[in-house]
Design an enzyme around this catalytic site. Structure first.
Site, PDB file in Angstrom:
ATOM      1  N   GLU B  63      46.304 -25.703   3.551  1.00  0.00           N
ATOM      2  CA  GLU B  63      46.216 -25.172   2.181  1.00  0.00           C
ATOM      3  C   GLU B  63      45.729 -23.735   2.137  1.00  0.00           C
ATOM      4  O   GLU B  63      46.276 -22.903   1.413  1.00  0.00           O
ATOM      5  CB  GLU B  63      45.326 -26.065   1.309  1.00  0.00           C
ATOM      6  N   HIS B 132      40.706 -37.284  -4.898  1.00  0.00           N
ATOM      7  CA  HIS B 132      42.039 -37.053  -5.471  1.00  0.00           C
ATOM      8  C   HIS B 132      42.021 -37.070  -6.994  1.00  0.00           C
ATOM      9  O   HIS B 132      43.067 -37.227  -7.608  1.00  0.00           O
ATOM     10  CB  HIS B 132      43.023 -38.135  -4.993  1.00  0.00           C
TER      11      HIS B 132
END
Lengths: 329, 326
Positions: B63, B132
């Site tokens: 990322e 998440h």
């Protein structure tokens, strides 16, 4: 193609320009005219000048926190660089960046990261744009030994490798991350060996020899332009001064004898002697070159001192391209 | 997914609207590229035209690396859309988003423009637990240099993504995953929603109810119930958090004198907190009652449905809060 005499003299000029500029920075910092932290690259000139000499004018450079030399080697004007260091309105970044951020887009120097390793992904992006736009450019990304331990180093080399991006990752390994010896925190002997993980060339070069650096970077640039992807080059070099100017480290982390030993292989002295020995440059011409640069840097210091400090309201400019309603407050 | 024709407006899902925006902008401008994990699926599944494949970079799970690559590409002439998959993954890329994307223009004295879009979808009510399920837009509201949008309808997600791609600054689009398969009217053809302009979803005179992203649904449900009780609630969707449409919120508050803010983010320093502070500073004398914030409490999101579900702002929470103001 081996460099011409003119190119070899230009390489010395580039090294000398960095040296003379940074000696002036050291002086102005000591005089209190440069606020903040200043990281000098005196000792690194061969890696910087040699690397940038292999680039075309419109190629990209991404720098580091120790990055006065990169814009100089890419051809930036001294005046706006010096004014930036002094936080003046005529600074290349209008006083918003300072020593660790001497960005000059007019010569392709796109940015420097004060965060170690922060520039490596940006360089992959510059390579991506060159590839997508098909403009034939390459990006030369400077970083230090410390950055090679950041995740961003490994992620970026992998990204550049999988998409064969035209990026040259050039490590200025000066053997210390601040006070930490690189050999105590890097598991491999040579940072260049890390290239093997990304199936790209990894080359170690004498970072005190600008012509040697030029040769390996030029080969990597050619490879990148052909579309054959990135390279990792490790220039073994040394910083003569402290991690940052004015920094007082209460313990000894490197022997004075080590510093003196490295100074015997001074990059500027090496190239100067070689050019004179090869009959490419006369002693008096070398002196004239240095005098000319000293004059230019003195003019840059005067330019910077004469430039006003920015008005406080300027702190609110350039946060966004399209000023937002209500603005920053 | 139905695509019902109704004059020049169709009902399409929020998800379809996201990809219409990508398809149109990538076709319109060859500088637009996509970077993110698993995104080669989009052309393979026919969600995006196969012809766009060359500009879709299906990235490794790196990322920080690929967000920074997007920033570097934006710095040198592309207009990348970086798909972060799930909003909490952006924490891995905070250096590139906050230190680089947000600051480069400023720190270079305006030499650089960083036309990049980060898409972050916020998943919750799905037992995905703490890694998440975050709504991290308040953290990024504290990073000057970023623009932040929170589209709540299919039309807005399309219009705001298209505007974000054309904007010269970094824009983070926070998509509420609970909206992905909700359908709504979206105009045919070119449809742009300007950044920084709120929408009044329901006019009213008694209470101003500002609801962010996916909270619009519960806000509108509550407003309908309250209308039956004789309480007229004005529902405002800010759509952008940076820039924030202050005049829309303050203008409504000046008329109603009461402000309730529904924000699915955690409470402390939430978008609701900022809006409440602005109202207190700039419209204090219009207030007839204390400002109320309805947020997710300051706990990480737990796994078990019985623990997770009650944490989010619900219609009943809004009803209770508004009734207390009367």
């Amino acid at each position: 193609m081996p460099p011409t005499d003119t190119e070899r003299i230009a390489l010395l000029r580039s090294e000398l320009a960095i040296r003379v500029f940074e000696e002036a920075v050291k002086k102005q910092f000591a005089a209190g005219l440069i606020p903040g932290s200043v990281h000098l690259s005196i000792g690194h000139e061969a890696a910087i000048a040699g690397g940038c000499a292999a680039l075309a004018t419109d190629d990209y450079v991404i720098g580091t926190h120790r990055s006065h030399g990169h814009p100089i080697a890419k051809g930036a004007d001294f005046g706006p660089l010096m004014a930036e260091l002094m936080g003046r309105v005529d600074g290349v970044c209008k006083g918003k960046g300072g020593s660790m951020h001497l960005t000059d887009h007019s010569v392709g120097v796109m940015g420097e990261s004060g965060i170690v390793g922060g520039g490596l992904p940006l360089a992959a992006g510059a390579g991506l744009s060159a590839k997508v736009l098909g403009n034939g450019r390459v990006c030369l990304c400077f970083f230090g030994d410390g950055a090679s331990n950041e995740g961003s180093f490994h992620e970026s080399l992998n990204l550049a490798a999988i998409w064969q991006l035209p990026v040259i990752y050039l490590c200025e390994n000066n053997l210390y991350g601040a006070t930490t010896p690189a050999r105590s925190v890097i598991a491999v002997e040579d940072i260049a060996d890390r290239a093997a993980s990304y199936a790209i060339p990894g080359v170690v070069v004498d970072g005190q020899d600008a012509e040697a650096v030029y040769a390996v970077v030029a080969e990597a640039v050619e490879r990148a332009r052909r579309g054959d992807g990135p390279s990792l080059i490790e220039a073994k070099t040394y910083r003569y001064g402290e991690h940052a100017e004015g920094l007082i480290i209460p313990v000894t982390y490197r022997d004075e004898s080590e510093v003196e030993e490295w100074k015997l292989r001074d990059p500027v002295a090496i190239l100067r002697a070689r050019l004179i020995g090869d009959g490419v440059l006369r002693e008096d011409a070398a002196e004239a070159l240095e005098a000319e640069l000293r004059q230019q840097v003195a003019e840059a210091v005067a330019f910077a001192k004469n430039s006003p400090l920015p008005e406080p309201e300027a702190a609110f400019d350039d946060v966004y391209s399209n000023p937002i309603a209500g603005g920053a407050r | 997914m139905s695509s019902e024709q109704n004059g020049n407006v169709r009902n399409i899902s929020y998800f379809q609207a996201i990809f219409e925006a990508h398809q149109e902008e990538m076709s319109r401008d060859e500088r637009v590229v996509m970077i993110g994990e698993d995104i080669s699926l989009y052309t393979k599944a026919g969600i995006l035209d196969a012809g766009l494949e060359q500009r879709i970079f299906s990235a490794p799970i790196s990322e920080n690396g690929f967000c920074g690559m997007g920033v570097g590409a934006a710095l040198t002439g592309l207009r990348p859309v970086v798909d972060l998959t799930i909003a909490s993954f952006l924490y891995l890329a905070m250096d590139q988003i906050v230190n680089q994307a947000a600051k480069i223009r400023y720190m270079t004295g305006g030499q650089a423009t960083i036309p990049i879009v980060f898409r972050a979808s916020m998943w919750h009510e799905g037992s995905n637990a703490g890694h998440h399920s975050d709504r991290p837009y308040p953290m990024l509201m504290n990073a000057p240099g970023l623009k932040i949008v929170v589209p709540a309808t299919p039309a807005d997600v399309k219009g705001l993504i298209k505007s974000a791609i054309r904007d010269d600054d970094p824009v983070v689009v926070f998509e509420d995953n609970s909206l992905w398969f909700q359908s709504g009217p979206v105009p045919e053809g070119e449809h742009l929603t300007p950044l920084g302009v709120a929408a009044t979803r329901r006019p009213g005179d008694d209470v101003t109810l500002v609801a962010i992203g996916g909270a619009q649904k519960v806000a509108l449900e509550a407003a309908a119930v309250l209308a039956d009780e004789g309480c007229s609630v004005e529902v405002i969707d800010p759509r952008s958090l940076v820039p924030l449409d202050r005049p829309a919120i303050l203008g409504s508050l000046e008329r109603t004198g009461r402000l309730v803010i529904v924000d699915p983010a955690n409470r402390t320093c939430s978008a609701a907190s900022e809006i409440a502070a602005i109202a207190a500073e700039e419209a204090f004398h219009s207030l007839k009652a204390p400002i109320a914030r309805i947020t997710t409490p300051d706990v990480p999101i737990p796994f078990s449905p019985s623990l997770e579900d009650p944490l989010y702002p619900a219609t009943t929470d809004i009803l209770d809060a508004v009734r207390k103001l009367q």
